[in-house]
Enzyme design. Structure first.
Site, PDB file in Angstrom:
ATOM      1  CD  GLU A 132      -2.876  -0.875  -0.178  1.00 33.20           C
ATOM      2  OE1 GLU A 132      -2.933   0.287  -0.686  1.00 33.20           O
ATOM      3  OE2 GLU A 132      -3.325  -1.810  -0.632  1.00 33.20           O
ATOM      4  CE1 TYR A 166      -5.818   3.829  -0.151  1.00 29.82           C
ATOM      5  CE2 TYR A 166      -3.547   3.501   0.324  1.00 29.82           C
ATOM      6  CZ  TYR A 166      -4.391   3.001  -0.288  1.00 29.82           C
ATOM      7  OH  TYR A 166      -4.703   2.001  -0.973  1.00 29.82           O
ATOM      8  CG  ASP A 221      -6.584   4.679  -4.036  1.00 32.55           C
ATOM      9  OD1 ASP A 221      -7.924   4.798  -4.079  1.00 32.55           O
ATOM     10  OD2 ASP A 221      -5.778   3.826  -4.250  1.00 32.55           O
TER      11      ASP A 221
END
Ligand code: SF4
Length: 392
Positions: A57, A139, A157
């Site tokens: 991520e 996020y 995102d």
């Protein structure tokens, strides 16, 4: 909820008129059938590795899957666990990140790993503990909590912002204050939506919060693209408010950003009598933090002439020779045109290095074709400068 079978758009501040359980079911169904097999995704029926999810991520922020995948594979081969990452040197970490940009992310990952190992724990599943780690923002925390730990936290995102902004026809700037709150409410509403009898056959598919968040990300990457969304194959086409009103190109609404500042500068390739080059290591907390490069500075001279040598290098460097036209390099906030100058150390005093260059905290003389150069993390800008040097 819908006019003549089509959804109706809502204005700013209003709750979107959306059937969240049906939307959720359609997204999950599509994701179960169409998700890509990616190295950080767990095989069906297995639990994702929180560490792999975290690394992926962070790498995927502002980077496409195709670019991030080889970086992820190299990273996991070298640092397969949090312990391995914590035990590595920052130079090694930055070197594996080399070329991905946003080097602060790699440094903060490393810092967070060291912190967690020093505390004797693994990656926390607690939102507050996660958010307190270096580099973990909304996020990353949402992605980790939902994908790795199955908790119903939004992970918003750019892709998710665009998809939900269109589905809900959300007006205004969705990156801040009231717009961001409406977007988050929609994302949370989808996560919390319980299936109902309109959910068609979607209820039988995978339904973890992580799957739903990834369905939105995947839809944004592959179908609901920034330009020309492919609404004809979209699983939520019937329920999308922007599509229903023929306004998909209008969402999310453009946000006026500060354009990158144009700047010029000079980079200095200084060689000693042994053919080694002077490299500087940038301080950790700024642009290209922790990376090694030919030292460069922005120019203060309106005519774009290099500053007098004595200002930087004292009497130890012979005349500098310009190597070709300016080299263009773009950062998020800066559009830099850099001229590369080459010079030789005139006398043998290589210890006496410039002290006035505040972006740099360490200096070394390095043979660029040697082992040491291969072990030092360098930026893409440095790659460009090295290519220019090799051409001359
Ligand atoms: Fe995006 Fe079109 Fe799907 Fe709406 S219908 S979510 S605009 S691809």
């Amino acid at each position: 909820m819908r006019d003549g079978g089509r959804p109706r758009a809502t204005g700013p501040g209003a709750e979107p008129a959306l059937d969240l359980p049906v939307l959720r079911a359609n997204l999950l169904r599509w994701y179960a059938l169409h998700q890509r097999s990616l190295p950080w995704r767990a095989a069906p029926g297995t639990r994702p590795d929180p560490y792999a999810v975290w690394i992926s991520e962070v790498m995927l922020q502002q980077t496409q899957v195709v670019t991030a995948t080889p970086y992820f594979q190299r990273w996991m081969a070298r640092f397969p666990t949090l312990e391995a990452l914590a035990a590595a040197s920052v130079d090694e970490v930055l070197q594996l990140w080399q070329g991905l940009g946003y080097y602060g992310r790699a440094r903060r990952l490393h810092e967070a790993a060291q912190l967690l190992i020093a505390r004797g724990g693994g990656i926390p599943a607690d939102p507050a503990e996660l958010r307190a780690l270096p580099g973990v923002g909304d996020y990353s925390a949402g992605a980790l909590l939902s994908i790795a730990f199955g908790r119903a936290h939004p992970a918003i995102d750019g892709n998710v912002r665009r998809v939900l902004g269109r589905i809900g026809a959300l007006e205004g700037d969705l990156t801040r204050s009231e717009g961001a709150a409406r977007l988050r409410a929609l994302a949370q509403g989808l996560l919390d939506a319980a299936p109902n009898d309109q959910c068609l056959d979607g209820a039988g598919f995978a339904s973890s919060p992580g799957d739903l968040n990834q369905a939105l990300m995947e839809l944004g990457a592959r179908v609901c693209r920034p330009r020309q969304p492919d609404c004809s194959i979209c699983p939520v086409q019937r329920y999308c408010l922007a599509h229903g009103s023929g306004r998909e190109a209008e969402f999310p609404q453009a946000v006026r950003r500060t354009p990158p500042r144009p700047a010029t500068g000079f980079a200095y390739a200084i060689r000693d009598a042994a053919g080694r080059w002077l490299l500087g290591r940038r301080r950790d907390d700024g642009l290209l933090g922790g990376l090694w490069e030919f030292p460069w500075l922005e120019s203060n001279d309106a005519d774009e002439r290099p500053e007098p040598l004595s200002a930087h290098w004292g009497p130890w460097v012979l005349d500098l020779e310009p190597l070709g036209p300016a080299i263009r390099h773009a950062f998020t906030h800066l559009r830099l045109d850099l001229r590369l100058l080459r010079g030789d150390l005139a006398s043998a005093d290589p210890q006496r290095l410039p002290e006035r260059w505040s972006p740099y905290v360490e200096w070394r003389w390095v043979a660029l074709d040697g082992l040491e150069a291969r072990s030092l993390p360098m930026s893409r800008l440095m790659d460009k400068l090295r290519r220019r040097l090799a051409e001359h």
